[in-house]
Write a protein that holds these residues in place. Sequence first.
Motif, PDB file in Angstrom:
ATOM      1  N   VAL A  31      31.728  29.128  45.774  1.00 37.88           N
ATOM      2  CA  VAL A  31      31.827  29.481  44.355  1.00 37.88           C
ATOM      3  C   VAL A  31      30.492  29.290  43.639  1.00 37.88           C
ATOM      4  O   VAL A  31      30.452  29.114  42.421  1.00 37.88           O
ATOM      5  N   ARG A  32      29.405  29.376  44.398  1.00 36.48           N
ATOM      6  CA  ARG A  32      28.084  29.383  43.769  1.00 36.48           C
ATOM      7  C   ARG A  32      27.837  30.793  43.227  1.00 36.48           C
ATOM      8  O   ARG A  32      28.186  31.779  43.878  1.00 36.48           O
ATOM      9  N   LEU A  33      27.263  30.874  42.058  1.00 33.49           N
ATOM     10  CA  LEU A  33      26.948  32.168  41.470  1.00 33.49           C
ATOM     11  C   LEU A  33      26.029  32.948  42.407  1.00 33.49           C
ATOM     12  O   LEU A  33      26.268  34.122  42.705  1.00 33.49           O
ATOM     13  N   ASN A  34      25.000  32.284  42.882  1.00 32.58           N
ATOM     14  CA  ASN A  34      24.064  32.864  43.847  1.00 32.58           C
ATOM     15  C   ASN A  34      24.101  31.999  45.095  1.00 32.58           C
ATOM     16  O   ASN A  34      23.739  30.821  45.030  1.00 32.58           O
ATOM     17  N   ALA A  35      24.520  32.556  46.185  1.00 24.69           N
ATOM     18  CA  ALA A  35      24.686  31.788  47.426  1.00 24.69           C
ATOM     19  C   ALA A  35      23.353  31.658  48.160  1.00 24.69           C
ATOM     20  O   ALA A  35      23.189  32.114  49.287  1.00 24.69           O
ATOM     21  N   HIS A  60      32.498  34.553  49.778  1.00 28.71           N
ATOM     22  CA  HIS A  60      31.697  34.254  48.598  1.00 28.71           C
ATOM     23  C   HIS A  60      32.386  34.880  47.388  1.00 28.71           C
ATOM     24  O   HIS A  60      32.681  36.067  47.379  1.00 28.71           O
ATOM     25  N   MET A  61      32.661  34.059  46.375  1.00 28.67           N
ATOM     26  CA  MET A  61      33.271  34.522  45.129  1.00 28.67           C
ATOM     27  C   MET A  61      32.337  34.197  43.970  1.00 28.67           C
ATOM     28  O   MET A  61      32.558  33.235  43.222  1.00 28.67           O
ATOM     29  N   PRO A  62      31.282  35.008  43.799  1.00 31.94           N
ATOM     30  CA  PRO A  62      30.309  34.707  42.747  1.00 31.94           C
ATOM     31  C   PRO A  62      30.890  34.765  41.336  1.00 31.94           C
ATOM     32  O   PRO A  62      30.369  34.114  40.429  1.00 31.94           O
ATOM     33  N   VAL A  63      31.965  35.490  41.153  1.00 35.04           N
ATOM     34  CA  VAL A  63      32.580  35.567  39.825  1.00 35.04           C
ATOM     35  C   VAL A  63      33.123  34.191  39.393  1.00 35.04           C
ATOM     36  O   VAL A  63      33.326  33.946  38.205  1.00 35.04           O
ATOM     37  N   LEU A  64      33.301  33.280  40.352  1.00 30.48           N
ATOM     38  CA  LEU A  64      33.739  31.919  40.029  1.00 30.48           C
ATOM     39  C   LEU A  64      32.563  30.949  39.939  1.00 30.48           C
ATOM     40  O   LEU A  64      32.747  29.737  39.861  1.00 30.48           O
ATOM     41  N   GLY A  65      31.352  31.501  39.923  1.00 31.25           N
ATOM     42  CA  GLY A  65      30.159  30.671  39.791  1.00 31.25           C
ATOM     43  C   GLY A  65      29.874  30.324  38.342  1.00 31.25           C
ATOM     44  O   GLY A  65      30.330  30.996  37.418  1.00 31.25           O
TER      45      GLY A  65
END
Length: 146
Positions: A31-35, A60-65
């Motif tokens: 859930v990191r915006l940028n992995a 990867h779920m960047p929307v949860l970052g």
Amino acid sequence: MSIEGIGYEGQTVDALVSKLRIRGVATLVDVRLNAISRKRGFSKRALAAALAEAGIAYVHMPVLGNQRDNRAGYGELDSPLARQVRERFTAELEAQGARKALEELADLARTGPVAVFCYEADEQHCHREQVLEQVRGILDRDLVSR
């Protein structure tokens, strides 16, 4: 249904993978915006490869970052800034894209053990605590409505 949080602060990739395997985690949800990471092995591709080798799925779920400009207050637990940044992130979780991702995360937890992943070792200092709260609320709601 099993969902927990895990951070990589102070970890090596091998130690993280070992912990996930011991806990029986089937899927790690980043859930990191940028992995990306300056720490070797924790950027998206390298981490996904290490997890795949161990039989653990990576999502990867960047929307949860959490946005970069909303991170400073997470180091504190009870201050005006701490409350402000947590309130802002909670509001961001109400957006349609985030709600959809939270439902997808709950679906993953229904099918096998999931670990929600970010940097901070102490979940109280990380936005993933709020992500977990929201997903657990979805899962609890489903149990009650059955």
